[in-house]
Motif scaffolding. Structure first.
Motif: not given
Ligand SMILES: [Zn+2]
Length: 388
Positions: A244, A246-247, A315, A317-319, A339
């Motif tokens: 994801s 986000g990280q 987002d 969580r999107d890849s 987020e």
């Protein structure tokens, strides 16, 4: 060596690689080997070669036009001495669409071959031939319009047969994978298609010397290398689909507020900055815009006046893969990540390269050993460099 653009068709850049200059030299060399300097034979060779590459280009344009039908991005088409390469973003396309795009190229050559048939018949009738026999005799002894038409027909049939070999990087490999994705996921389908392609390539390498066709050995090696490279690309893609975004986003102190001045946005060096108001993304301050504003003496202007309000966020969580595809589509190398609607960080082209390199290092642990493994690794790295 950079390719140069010779034109555009439907917005697709048509490039020629500098090594393409070898083609006329090869024709001349070939001519000399065949029996010395003969002006008319040389002209014939040049015209035939030109028309063969025109067919190759039309084949690639077939892929390109079909891709555009489905709104898939086509980067460009490049002609190399050994053929054409269309760079098309089919990674995110549905299997059925990838199948249609792969089929469109060979379909063009089938259409050309069918179109040539009446011309060949017409030529034969004009020459007063009553059967194909005399025409074939003429083709083998004289370089003329008849020979040109017949050779072109054969070349197009060869292009169809060769491209439909079920091995990457040929269209047949993509068609096979599209079929396999009906019963399994894309990653597994690619793996199976890569193995089938390598078996076929091994067959070509063995068959080459047996039939005295040494060029088959080269084709076989090329296919093995290209299949490996395709397998790698898809493995990387699959890994990027699992991560994801986000990280990997950079927090960047929560972006900048629209009420700040432009120089304030530059305090961390010129870069693309996300503009946030109360934690929500309201715009983007592109590096180029900031530098332009500064040059025009607009230092006192506020971020809110200069920023780009038309901004797309992703987002957390999107890849990583989806976000990279989005960045390519938008032609932007920085994208705000949110987020639950709140700003979380910025994901940039550099961050992407970082993730990509990490994954590559992870894959390289399984690097092949031995002379053949090393050579094939080197060639596959070279191929990927060509693809960029
Ligand atoms: Zn093709």
């Amino acid at each position: 060596m950079r390719s140069f653009t010779i034109g555009r068709v439907q917005g697709i850049a048509i490039n020629i690689h500098p090594t393409f200059a070898l083609v006329p030299l090869l024709v001349i060399w070939n001519q000399q080997q065949a029996g010395g300097w003969d002006a008319s034979a040389l002209v014939f060779g040049m015209i035939l070669t030109g028309l063969v590459f025109a067919c190759v280009l039309l084949h690639e344009l077939g892929h390109g036009a079909m891709a555009l039908q489905f709104g898939i991005r086509v980067h460009d088409i490049t002609l190399w001495p050994m053929g054409g390469v269309a760079r098309i973003e089919t990674a995110a396309a549905a299997p059925k669409v990838e199948w249609l795009v792969a089929m469109a190229g060979p379909a063009i050559n089938v259409a050309i071959a069918i179109g040539l048939l009446p011309l060949i018949v017409l030529y034969g009738l004009l020459r007063g031939y009553r059967s194909p026999g005399p025409l074939m005799d003429e083709v083998f002894v004289a370089d003329g319009p008849g020979a040109l038409l017949v050779y072109l027909l054969l070349v197009n049939l060869l292009l169809v047969a060769f491209n439909l070999l079920p091995a990457f990087p040929m269209d047949g490999g993509r068609i096979l994978r599209a079929w396999l994705t009906v019963v399994t996921d894309r990653d597994t389908a690619t793996r199976v298609a890569v193995v089938i392609g390598q078996v076929i390539a091994a067959g070509l390498i063995v068959a080459g010397p047996v039939f005295g066709q040494y060029s088959l050995v080269l084709v076989g090696i090329f296919v093995i290398v290209a299949a490996r490279s395709e397998g790698r690309t898809v493995r990387l893609e699959t890994a990027m689909r699992r991560l994801s975004v986000g990280q990997f986003a950079l927090w960047d102190s929560g972006g900048i507020e629209p009420t700040r001045t432009v120089p304030h946005a530059l305090r961390g060096g010129p870069r693309d900055v996300v503009v946030t108001d109360d934690g929500r993304v309201v715009g983007m301050l592109w590096r180029g815009q900031v530098l332009r504003a500064m040059r025009d003496g607009l230092e006192s202007r506020l971020v809110g006046e200069v920023m780009d309000r038309d901004v797309v966020s992703a987002d957390a969580r999107d890849s990583v893969f989806d976000v990279q595809q989005l960045m390519i589509r938008l032609d932007r190398w920085a994208i705000p990540i949110t987020e639950d609607g709140l700003y979380k960080g910025v994901f940039t082209g550099e961050r992407f390269m970082h993730v990509y390199r990490q994954l590559e290092v992870g894959q390289a642990r399984g690097r092949p050993t031995g002379v053949f493994g090393q050579v094939s690794q080197g060639l596959s790295d070279m191929l990927r460099a060509f693809g960029r």
